[in-house]
Write a protein that holds these residues in place. Structure first.
Motif, mmCIF file in Angstrom:
data_model
loop_
_atom_site.group_PDB
_atom_site.id
_atom_site.type_symbol
_atom_site.label_atom_id
_atom_site.label_comp_id
_atom_site.label_asym_id
_atom_site.label_seq_id
_atom_site.Cartn_x
_atom_site.Cartn_y
_atom_site.Cartn_z
ATOM 1 N N ALA A 63 0.161 -15.168 -16.309
ATOM 2 C CA ALA A 63 0.915 -15.212 -16.668
ATOM 3 C C ALA A 63 1.790 -14.441 -15.235
ATOM 4 N N SER A 64 1.312 -13.308 -13.895
ATOM 5 C CA SER A 64 1.476 -12.168 -13.469
ATOM 6 C C SER A 64 1.047 -12.028 -12.242
ATOM 7 N N LEU A 65 1.236 -11.700 -11.333
ATOM 8 C CA LEU A 65 0.516 -11.772 -10.235
ATOM 9 C C LEU A 65 0.696 -10.410 -9.341
ATOM 10 N N VAL A 66 0.461 -9.276 -9.673
ATOM 11 C CA VAL A 66 1.577 -7.658 -8.896
ATOM 12 C C VAL A 66 -0.246 -7.363 -7.574
ATOM 13 N N TYR A 67 0.786 -6.656 -6.706
ATOM 14 C CA TYR A 67 -0.226 -5.918 -5.384
ATOM 15 C C TYR A 67 0.701 -4.720 -4.968
ATOM 16 N N ALA A 68 -0.236 -3.808 -5.063
ATOM 17 C CA ALA A 68 0.021 -2.142 -4.422
ATOM 18 C C ALA A 68 -0.989 -2.093 -3.269
ATOM 19 N N LEU A 126 0.334 -12.093 3.364
ATOM 20 C CA LEU A 126 0.744 -10.492 3.611
ATOM 21 C C LEU A 126 1.211 -10.377 5.087
ATOM 22 N N ASN A 127 2.255 -10.544 5.843
ATOM 23 C CA ASN A 127 2.585 -10.098 7.121
ATOM 24 C C ASN A 127 3.257 -9.133 7.921
ATOM 25 N N PHE A 128 3.531 -8.787 8.228
ATOM 26 C CA PHE A 128 4.639 -7.600 8.477
ATOM 27 C C PHE A 128 6.499 -7.356 7.924
ATOM 28 N N ASN A 129 6.846 -8.971 7.140
ATOM 29 C CA ASN A 129 7.309 -8.983 6.650
ATOM 30 C C ASN A 129 7.883 -9.014 4.718
ATOM 31 N N THR A 130 6.505 -8.520 4.665
ATOM 32 C CA THR A 130 6.753 -8.273 3.426
ATOM 33 C C THR A 130 6.678 -6.694 2.974
ATOM 34 N N PRO A 131 7.289 -6.385 1.659
ATOM 35 C CA PRO A 131 7.752 -5.199 1.771
ATOM 36 C C PRO A 131 6.467 -3.740 1.836
ATOM 37 N N VAL A 132 5.731 -4.453 1.037
ATOM 38 C CA VAL A 132 4.559 -3.488 0.946
ATOM 39 C C VAL A 132 3.536 -3.114 2.156
ATOM 40 N N ILE A 133 3.458 -4.171 3.802
ATOM 41 C CA ILE A 133 3.153 -4.067 5.070
ATOM 42 C C ILE A 133 4.337 -3.384 5.912
#
Length: 161
Positions: A76-81, A107-114
């Motif tokens: 139903a959802s997928l999150v990452y941290a 994931l790359n330099f534009n994704t908020p976690v990176i």
């Protein structure tokens, strides 16, 4: 815990029990009360939905890391941290996620976690899928973030279920 003999009335209780047995009054009942038994039942349930595979791969110039989580059902959802220096995981993100029986996170330099962890040379990412019945599956990936030369490289190191 205090020793049995230090409990109030312990000596009187033991004396009454021994006297009862010696006189033969209620021997079977007294004996049965003296015996102790315990039974423990443990039930382990495995979620109906779970990751069946988890991989981390890079594009040819290593600027994108793609995390792929194969599962028995679409979540139903997928999150990452990202794992923080204090040992806890930071905020959860759901951007750049594609849901399916194989869900992906790019994931790359534009994704908020990176971007939030740009100064971390090696970053552990935990991926958590939540299914309709509220069961969850998790997996982790370790990424190398190249420092100091503006190459914007995000390289997969490992992926584990």
């Amino acid at each position: 815990m205090r020793k049995f003999r230090n409990l109030p009335g312990a000596a009187l209780a033991v004396g009454a029990f021994v006297l009862t047995l010696m006189l033969g009054f209620g021997g079977a009942a007294a004996s049965a009360l003296w015996q102790q038994s315990a039974t423990v039942a443990i039930t382990v349930t495995w979620p109906a939905q779970a990751f069946t595979g988890f991989t981390c791969s890079n594009d040819s110039n290593r600027t994108n890391a793609t995390l792929s989580a194969a599962a028995t059902a679409k979540p139903a959802s997928l999150v990452y941290a990202a794992l923080q220096s204090n040992g806890s995981y930071g905020p959860s993100y759901s951007d750049s996620v594609t849901l399916g029986t194989t869900s992906t996170v790019v994931l790359n330099f534009n994704t908020p976690v990176i971007a939030a962890n740009r100064n971390t040379a090696q970053l552990t990412i935990r991926v958590t899928a939540t299914y309709a019945d509220q069961t969850q599956s998790t997996a982790t990936a370790v990424l190398q973030i190249e420092q100091g030369n503006n190459s914007n490289k995000v390289t997969c190191v490992s992926a584990t279920l």
